[in-house]
Design an enzyme around this catalytic site. Structure first.
Site, mmCIF file in Angstrom:
data_model
loop_
_atom_site.group_PDB
_atom_site.id
_atom_site.type_symbol
_atom_site.label_atom_id
_atom_site.label_comp_id
_atom_site.label_asym_id
_atom_site.label_seq_id
_atom_site.Cartn_x
_atom_site.Cartn_y
_atom_site.Cartn_z
ATOM 1 C CD GLU A 134 -7.674 1.792 10.268
ATOM 2 O OE1 GLU A 134 -7.126 0.893 10.696
ATOM 3 O OE2 GLU A 134 -7.694 1.962 8.999
ATOM 4 C CB CYS A 153 -7.868 12.157 6.793
ATOM 5 S SG CYS A 153 -8.623 10.922 5.729
ATOM 6 C CB CYS A 208 -17.062 1.721 2.022
ATOM 7 S SG CYS A 208 -17.401 2.889 0.760
ATOM 8 C CB CYS A 255 -13.635 1.529 -5.270
ATOM 9 S SG CYS A 255 -14.998 2.996 -5.241
ATOM 10 C CB CYS A 295 -10.843 1.511 -1.668
ATOM 11 S SG CYS A 295 -10.690 2.100 -0.272
ATOM 12 C CB CYS A 316 -5.152 7.855 -0.471
ATOM 13 S SG CYS A 316 -6.569 7.985 -1.377
#
Length: 306
Positions: A53, A66, A73, A77, A80, A298
């Site tokens: 995305e 962005c 990933c 984290c 996230c 975010c």
């Protein structure tokens, strides 16, 4: 250029041969969602059907892209949504560059805005896809590409000391942002597993080295998590850490996610936290989220439609 058919400078026969025997690995737009605040989330489909995305963030006079550097990933984290996907693969330099091209076109078509800024803050850890990310940035900034100023590009990393030092040694010209989120090793260990391998001491040394080599002030990103990292003592620890190098601090409001146990800090807590920093002559900005209603803010990118 996304196909050999578009190569009109060569003969039709050669184009047909290339089309039948070779392929472009491009990122194509799979779906688009538009927020009530005009932010647009774009799902890009890759050649192997993986989805990443990107986000178009418009203001009245400019547009920011962005973009992502990995499918999924590996860092996991805790705050996230992307981290829940696991790691699929690195994106090629072309796939990273394609996102910029397509968001640039979308900004003009939807809002008649030029693409003025790029933040490499989407899905993935860019410093774990170092070569492809820097190759894409080179294409964006050179005459053969988009000829965008490196000053308009910000790369955000969770903090990999040896790669931050490599950026310095490679004379990186773009802006560097560190996703810190706690200046306390025990707390950072809880929300960012990478800290167990690369603790704050090693990160501070790497950032200091980066500044000495590049003379570039870095940005510290700090996500405010209710009753976790938002106390007065947390603010004092952050201020102490930031004395090691010139920096500015972006305070970020937490965006809720079905994948996370955390919640956002209230306005008074944020104000008190910021006061501690400003009293110590620190440069502090409070960043308000865009695109929350379409899961484009975010920490919310996870390939999910609202």
């Amino acid at each position: 250029m996304a196909s050999f058919v578009e190569m009109t400078s060569i003969s039709k026969e050669v184009r047909l041969f290339l089309e039948n025997n070779f392929s472009f690995h491009v990122a194509t737009i799979d779906s688009i969602q538009t927020s009530k605040d005009k932010t647009i989330k774009i799902a890009f489909k890759l050649s192997d059907n993986e989805i990443v995305e990107g986000v178009l963030i418009p203001t009245e006079e400019r547009a920011t892209a962005c973009i992502s550097t990995q499918a999924g990933c590996p860092l996991a984290c805790k705050f996230c949504a992307t981290g829940t996907l696991g790691f699929k693969r690195n994106l090629s330099a072309g796939e990273i560059f394609d996102q910029v091209i397509r968001i640039k076109k979308l900004a003009f078509e939807k809002y008649q805005l030029p693409l003025t800024n790029i933040v490499i803050m989407g899905m993935g850890e860019p410093l774990l896809n170092y070569d492809n990310t820097l190759q894409a940035i080179k294409k964006i900034t050179t005459k053969e590409g988009l000829e965008m100023s490196p000053d308009r590009i910000t790369l955000s990393t969770a903090g990999i000391p040896e790669m931050i030092k490599k950026l310095a040694d490679d004379h990186a010209k773009f802006n560097l942002s560190i996703s810190l989120h706690s200046a306390n090793n025990l707390k950072r260990d809880q929300i960012m597993p990478i800290n167990k391998l690369n603790n704050l001491d090693s990160l501070v040394k790497a950032i200091s080295y980066f500044y000495q080599k590049t003379n570039t002030r870095i940005t510290i990103e700090y996500l405010m998590l209710n009753h976790f990292n938002d106390t007065i003592n947390d603010a004092k620890e952050l201020a102490k850490l930031c004395r090691n190098f010139p920096c500015k601090v972006n305070i970020i409001e937490y965006n809720t996610s079905p994948y996370s146990e955390y919640s956002k800090s209230d306005n008074k807590t944020v104000a008190d936290f910021v006061s501690i920093l400003t009293e110590r002559n620190m440069i502090v900005n409070i960043r308000r989220s865009r695109g929350k209603d379409i899961m484009a803010a975010c920490g919310q990118l996870a390939g999910k439609k609202t």
